[in-house]
Design a protein around this motif. Sequence first.
Motif, short mmCIF file in Angstrom:
data_model
loop_
_atom_site.label_atom_id
_atom_site.label_comp_id
_atom_site.label_asym_id
_atom_site.label_seq_id
_atom_site.Cartn_x
_atom_site.Cartn_y
_atom_site.Cartn_z
N LEU A 8 -20.76 23.99 -8.89
CA LEU A 8 -20.17 25.24 -8.44
C LEU A 8 -20.55 26.40 -9.35
O LEU A 8 -20.90 27.49 -8.88
CB LEU A 8 -18.64 25.10 -8.37
CG LEU A 8 -18.11 24.13 -7.31
CD1 LEU A 8 -16.60 23.93 -7.49
CD2 LEU A 8 -18.40 24.62 -5.90
N VAL A 9 -20.48 26.16 -10.66
CA VAL A 9 -20.83 27.21 -11.62
C VAL A 9 -22.27 27.67 -11.42
O VAL A 9 -22.56 28.87 -11.34
CB VAL A 9 -20.62 26.72 -13.07
CG1 VAL A 9 -21.21 27.72 -14.07
CG2 VAL A 9 -19.14 26.51 -13.35
N LEU A 10 -23.19 26.72 -11.32
CA LEU A 10 -24.60 27.06 -11.18
C LEU A 10 -24.89 27.69 -9.81
O LEU A 10 -25.75 28.57 -9.71
CB LEU A 10 -25.46 25.83 -11.40
CG LEU A 10 -25.49 25.34 -12.85
CD1 LEU A 10 -26.13 23.96 -12.93
CD2 LEU A 10 -26.23 26.31 -13.76
N SER A 11 -24.17 27.25 -8.79
CA SER A 11 -24.34 27.87 -7.48
C SER A 11 -23.99 29.35 -7.54
O SER A 11 -24.68 30.19 -6.94
CB SER A 11 -23.46 27.17 -6.44
OG SER A 11 -23.93 25.87 -6.18
N LEU A 12 -22.93 29.68 -8.27
CA LEU A 12 -22.53 31.08 -8.41
C LEU A 12 -23.47 31.83 -9.35
O LEU A 12 -23.92 32.94 -9.04
CB LEU A 12 -21.09 31.16 -8.93
CG LEU A 12 -19.99 30.72 -7.95
CD1 LEU A 12 -18.68 30.47 -8.68
CD2 LEU A 12 -19.79 31.78 -6.86
N ALA A 13 -23.77 31.22 -10.49
CA ALA A 13 -24.58 31.91 -11.51
C ALA A 13 -25.99 32.18 -11.03
O ALA A 13 -26.59 33.21 -11.39
CB ALA A 13 -24.62 31.08 -12.79
N ARG A 14 -26.54 31.28 -10.21
CA ARG A 14 -27.93 31.43 -9.76
C ARG A 14 -28.02 31.76 -8.26
O ARG A 14 -29.09 31.68 -7.67
CB ARG A 14 -28.71 30.16 -10.08
CG ARG A 14 -28.78 29.83 -11.58
CD ARG A 14 -29.40 30.95 -12.42
NE ARG A 14 -30.75 31.28 -12.00
CZ ARG A 14 -31.85 30.71 -12.50
NH1 ARG A 14 -31.75 29.79 -13.45
NH2 ARG A 14 -33.04 31.06 -12.07
N ASN A 15 -26.89 32.10 -7.67
CA ASN A 15 -26.88 32.54 -6.26
C ASN A 15 -27.55 31.52 -5.32
O ASN A 15 -28.33 31.88 -4.44
CB ASN A 15 -27.60 33.89 -6.12
CG ASN A 15 -26.95 34.98 -6.94
OD1 ASN A 15 -25.76 35.26 -6.78
ND2 ASN A 15 -27.71 35.58 -7.84
N ILE A 16 -27.24 30.26 -5.51
CA ILE A 16 -27.94 29.20 -4.78
C ILE A 16 -27.77 29.32 -3.26
O ILE A 16 -28.74 29.19 -2.50
CB ILE A 16 -27.48 27.81 -5.26
CG1 ILE A 16 -27.77 27.62 -6.75
CG2 ILE A 16 -28.12 26.71 -4.42
CD1 ILE A 16 -29.23 27.69 -7.10
N VAL A 17 -26.54 29.56 -2.82
CA VAL A 17 -26.31 29.65 -1.38
C VAL A 17 -27.09 30.82 -0.77
O VAL A 17 -27.76 30.68 0.25
CB VAL A 17 -24.80 29.79 -1.08
CG1 VAL A 17 -24.58 29.99 0.42
CG2 VAL A 17 -24.04 28.54 -1.56
N ALA A 18 -27.03 31.97 -1.43
CA ALA A 18 -27.75 33.15 -0.93
C ALA A 18 -29.26 32.95 -1.03
O ALA A 18 -30.01 33.41 -0.16
CB ALA A 18 -27.32 34.38 -1.72
N CYS A 19 -29.71 32.27 -2.08
CA CYS A 19 -31.15 32.01 -2.23
C CYS A 19 -31.65 31.10 -1.12
O CYS A 19 -32.75 31.30 -0.58
CB CYS A 19 -31.43 31.37 -3.59
SG CYS A 19 -31.45 32.54 -4.97
N ASP A 20 -30.88 30.10 -0.78
CA ASP A 20 -31.25 29.19 0.31
C ASP A 20 -31.39 29.98 1.62
O ASP A 20 -32.37 29.83 2.36
CB ASP A 20 -30.20 28.09 0.45
CG ASP A 20 -30.51 27.15 1.60
OD1 ASP A 20 -31.28 26.21 1.40
OD2 ASP A 20 -29.96 27.38 2.69
N LYS A 21 -30.40 30.83 1.87
CA LYS A 21 -30.42 31.63 3.10
C LYS A 21 -31.64 32.57 3.12
O LYS A 21 -32.34 32.68 4.14
CB LYS A 21 -29.13 32.44 3.21
CG LYS A 21 -28.97 33.25 4.49
CD LYS A 21 -27.58 33.86 4.55
CE LYS A 21 -27.37 34.61 5.87
NZ LYS A 21 -28.22 35.80 5.98
N ALA A 22 -31.90 33.22 1.98
CA ALA A 22 -33.02 34.16 1.90
C ALA A 22 -34.35 33.46 2.13
O ALA A 22 -35.23 33.95 2.84
CB ALA A 22 -33.02 34.87 0.55
#
Length: 314
Positions: free
Chosen positions: A114-128
């Motif tokens: 969860l921390v890394l998903s937020l810190a590295r914008n993983i969800v938004a990066c996947d979408k982009a």
Amino acid sequence: MKISVVEPLGVKKEVLAEKLRKAIGEDPQLMLWDDRKESDADLVERSKDADIVVLSNIKYGRTVIEQCPSLKMICVAFTGFDHIDMECCKEKGILVCNCAGYSTVAVADLVFALVLSLARNIVACDKATREGKTKDGLVGFELEGKKFGIIGLGAIGTRVAQIALAFGCEVSAYSRTAKAIPGVTFTDLETVLKESDIVSLHVPQCKETIGMIGKEELALMKKSAFLINTARGPVVDTAALVTALNNGVIAGAGIDVFDKEPPLAPDYSLLGAKNTVLTPHVAFASSQAFAKRADIVADNIRAWIAGKPVHVVS
């Protein structure tokens, strides 16, 4: 001896049955149910003749317990036990034990997911990426050098602290009981909230912790800070958290637990809050954790039969 496992525990039935038979040393009457049903009527039907009931986080209240005259032990295949009517168990002399420790590694792992998903914008990066876009606007930050605050330093909180230190974070903690953990600074709750870039919750749910993170506590946090909750949902005031996220009081949140169990209704307020990563109460759920839990369930029953119960919470 009759044992009813009123819901699946994440391991094959034959594996669990073998572990339970070895635990008792004789051929017990085992009732291993294939599905999860949570109504009082179903729970009574599944446990009314049992000496021992095994369940995870299904609410098991007075209405059910009072209709189970043979019940002598409840083995909670979970860490928390606030869903069990402990007062009724006390009145009837029913021993309750839990499976503390089985999910320590799994929960700590999800904290950093969860921390890394937020810190590295993983969800938004996947979408982009899927939309043919670039990293523009999605540059995150490293954990090294960040201040990582932990509220509650039991087994899970301690492991989270150790992992945070390995990432190069400055770790501080607030806990009812101070522990000598190299690299971890013990302080008060207000200081943890004010100074941390990431605040991770690891307290049990009880009278003292329900709503402990509300509007005032969130207002103490940095505007750039993240809140992580893999503990219990009611520890955080959901309405206050949604307001804080949408108004930029804090930067984001990673939440695995809610004030109700998933599935969440489409209009559940947190689903529409800004910059959140939400998971459906899955932190404890890994194949390795489920295997450990089955072993602990068997050990708990073995110890109780031997007259030396362990992991007792009643």
